[in-house]
Design a protein around this motif. Structure first.
Motif, mmCIF file in Angstrom:
data_model
loop_
_atom_site.group_PDB
_atom_site.id
_atom_site.type_symbol
_atom_site.label_atom_id
_atom_site.label_comp_id
_atom_site.label_asym_id
_atom_site.label_seq_id
_atom_site.Cartn_x
_atom_site.Cartn_y
_atom_site.Cartn_z
ATOM 1 N N SER A 182 2.207 -80.393 -33.994
ATOM 2 C CA SER A 182 2.970 -81.484 -34.534
ATOM 3 C C SER A 182 4.515 -80.920 -33.847
ATOM 4 O O SER A 182 4.800 -80.297 -34.324
ATOM 5 N N SER A 183 5.262 -81.898 -32.823
ATOM 6 C CA SER A 183 5.800 -81.665 -32.013
ATOM 7 C C SER A 183 7.427 -81.980 -33.040
ATOM 8 O O SER A 183 8.090 -82.693 -32.715
ATOM 9 N N GLN A 184 6.787 -83.300 -34.348
ATOM 10 C CA GLN A 184 7.834 -83.602 -35.087
ATOM 11 C C GLN A 184 7.676 -82.683 -36.172
ATOM 12 O O GLN A 184 8.479 -83.732 -37.175
ATOM 13 N N ARG A 185 7.760 -81.571 -36.524
ATOM 14 C CA ARG A 185 7.742 -80.718 -37.241
ATOM 15 C C ARG A 185 7.518 -79.510 -37.357
ATOM 16 O O ARG A 185 7.611 -78.830 -36.311
ATOM 17 N N VAL A 186 9.252 -79.112 -38.950
ATOM 18 C CA VAL A 186 9.344 -77.812 -38.656
ATOM 19 C C VAL A 186 8.532 -76.905 -39.529
ATOM 20 O O VAL A 186 9.612 -78.141 -41.030
ATOM 21 N N ARG A 187 8.277 -76.324 -39.788
ATOM 22 C CA ARG A 187 7.958 -75.828 -40.951
ATOM 23 C C ARG A 187 8.562 -74.271 -41.786
ATOM 24 O O ARG A 187 8.868 -73.415 -40.304
ATOM 25 N N VAL B 189 13.054 -84.234 -36.346
ATOM 26 C CA VAL B 189 11.916 -83.648 -37.124
ATOM 27 C C VAL B 189 11.439 -83.550 -38.108
ATOM 28 O O VAL B 189 12.797 -83.446 -39.373
ATOM 29 N N ALA B 190 10.531 -83.609 -39.028
ATOM 30 C CA ALA B 190 10.853 -83.430 -40.054
ATOM 31 C C ALA B 190 10.268 -81.862 -40.588
ATOM 32 O O ALA B 190 9.973 -81.086 -39.802
ATOM 33 N N ILE B 191 11.290 -81.682 -41.949
ATOM 34 C CA ILE B 191 11.116 -80.415 -42.229
ATOM 35 C C ILE B 191 10.083 -79.987 -43.751
ATOM 36 O O ILE B 191 10.493 -80.584 -44.291
ATOM 37 N N GLU B 192 9.175 -78.862 -43.061
ATOM 38 C CA GLU B 192 8.646 -79.098 -44.439
ATOM 39 C C GLU B 192 9.190 -76.928 -44.931
ATOM 40 O O GLU B 192 9.382 -76.363 -44.085
ATOM 41 N N VAL B 193 9.554 -76.897 -46.816
ATOM 42 C CA VAL B 193 9.754 -75.921 -46.996
ATOM 43 C C VAL B 193 8.338 -75.672 -47.455
ATOM 44 O O VAL B 193 7.908 -76.289 -48.812
ATOM 45 N N LYS C 29 15.999 -77.299 -28.350
ATOM 46 C CA LYS C 29 15.812 -76.596 -29.329
ATOM 47 C C LYS C 29 14.570 -76.523 -30.045
ATOM 48 O O LYS C 29 13.655 -77.410 -30.772
ATOM 49 N N THR C 30 13.476 -75.383 -30.462
ATOM 50 C CA THR C 30 12.394 -75.442 -30.375
ATOM 51 C C THR C 30 12.076 -74.368 -31.585
ATOM 52 O O THR C 30 10.910 -74.114 -32.186
ATOM 53 N N SER C 31 13.349 -73.415 -31.291
ATOM 54 C CA SER C 31 12.791 -72.226 -33.024
ATOM 55 C C SER C 31 14.835 -72.039 -33.096
ATOM 56 O O SER C 31 15.152 -72.000 -32.668
ATOM 57 N N TRP C 32 14.754 -71.397 -34.353
ATOM 58 C CA TRP C 32 15.658 -70.750 -35.080
ATOM 59 C C TRP C 32 15.155 -69.043 -36.012
ATOM 60 O O TRP C 32 15.478 -69.197 -36.688
ATOM 61 N N PRO C 33 15.404 -68.335 -34.545
ATOM 62 C CA PRO C 33 15.360 -66.797 -35.223
ATOM 63 C C PRO C 33 16.539 -66.741 -36.029
ATOM 64 O O PRO C 33 17.093 -65.450 -36.629
ATOM 65 N N THR D 62 12.390 -64.463 -52.766
ATOM 66 C CA THR D 62 14.255 -64.520 -53.138
ATOM 67 C C THR D 62 14.253 -66.098 -52.851
ATOM 68 O O THR D 62 15.880 -66.059 -53.030
ATOM 69 N N GLY D 63 13.446 -66.142 -51.872
ATOM 70 C CA GLY D 63 14.213 -68.247 -51.590
ATOM 71 C C GLY D 63 14.544 -67.244 -49.992
ATOM 72 O O GLY D 63 15.519 -68.770 -49.510
ATOM 73 N N SER D 64 14.446 -66.680 -49.614
ATOM 74 C CA SER D 64 15.466 -66.411 -48.218
ATOM 75 C C SER D 64 14.367 -66.563 -46.871
ATOM 76 O O SER D 64 12.667 -66.766 -47.248
ATOM 77 N N VAL D 65 14.496 -67.054 -45.883
ATOM 78 C CA VAL D 65 13.707 -67.658 -44.596
ATOM 79 C C VAL D 65 12.974 -66.185 -44.605
ATOM 80 O O VAL D 65 13.622 -65.353 -43.609
ATOM 81 N N ALA D 66 11.361 -66.472 -44.751
ATOM 82 C CA ALA D 66 11.281 -64.942 -44.384
ATOM 83 C C ALA D 66 9.936 -65.117 -43.205
ATOM 84 O O ALA D 66 9.555 -63.641 -42.587
ATOM 85 N N ALA D 67 9.917 -65.973 -41.769
ATOM 86 C CA ALA D 67 9.499 -66.258 -40.203
ATOM 87 C C ALA D 67 10.519 -67.500 -39.838
ATOM 88 O O ALA D 67 11.596 -68.222 -40.538
ATOM 89 N N THR D 68 10.496 -66.685 -38.429
ATOM 90 C CA THR D 68 11.379 -68.031 -37.831
ATOM 91 C C THR D 68 10.548 -69.604 -37.702
ATOM 92 O O THR D 68 9.614 -69.275 -37.377
ATOM 93 N N PRO D 69 11.309 -70.211 -38.022
ATOM 94 C CA PRO D 69 11.256 -71.157 -38.275
ATOM 95 C C PRO D 69 10.521 -72.163 -36.759
ATOM 96 O O PRO D 69 11.571 -71.400 -35.860
ATOM 97 N N VAL D 70 9.594 -72.342 -36.336
ATOM 98 C CA VAL D 70 9.736 -73.483 -35.395
ATOM 99 C C VAL D 70 9.295 -75.047 -34.990
ATOM 100 O O VAL D 70 7.720 -75.280 -36.399
ATOM 101 N N VAL D 71 8.713 -75.244 -33.854
ATOM 102 C CA VAL D 71 8.741 -76.838 -34.046
ATOM 103 C C VAL D 71 6.834 -76.788 -33.743
ATOM 104 O O VAL D 71 6.857 -75.357 -33.088
ATOM 105 N N GLY D 72 6.412 -77.794 -34.238
ATOM 106 C CA GLY D 72 4.790 -77.330 -34.166
ATOM 107 C C GLY D 72 3.877 -77.834 -35.948
ATOM 108 O O GLY D 72 3.234 -77.995 -35.819
#
Length: 67
Positions: A46-51, A30-34, A5-9, A57-67
């Motif tokens: 970076s293939s080892q990072r997801v932002r 992967v390392a996750i940066e919030v 998996k490389t994205s989380w829509p 409101t604390g809600s996810v505003a963009a699709t997280p992807v590896v990179g």
């Protein structure tokens, strides 16, 4: 073909903490940066990072992807 998996829509609009839990379950390697939306980040892939970017409101505003 890779099934890694490389994205989380599906986590769009979720609380950021819940999204992090889902991503970590799917990709414990992967390392996750919030970060708040609009945060300046260092360019580069970076293939080892997801932002995970969240809104006011604390809600996810963009699709997280590896990179």
């Amino acid at each position: 073909m890779s099934t890694t998996k490389t994205s989380w829509p599906e986590v769009m609009g979720w609380p950021a903490a819940q999204a992090v839990t889902q991503i970590a379950t799917d990709r414990p390697d992967v390392a996750i940066e919030v970060l708040p939306s609009g945060t300046s980040v260092t360019p580069g892939f970076s293939s080892q990072r997801v932002r995970v970017f969240f809104d006011g409101t604390g809600s996810v505003a963009a699709t997280p992807v590896v990179g």
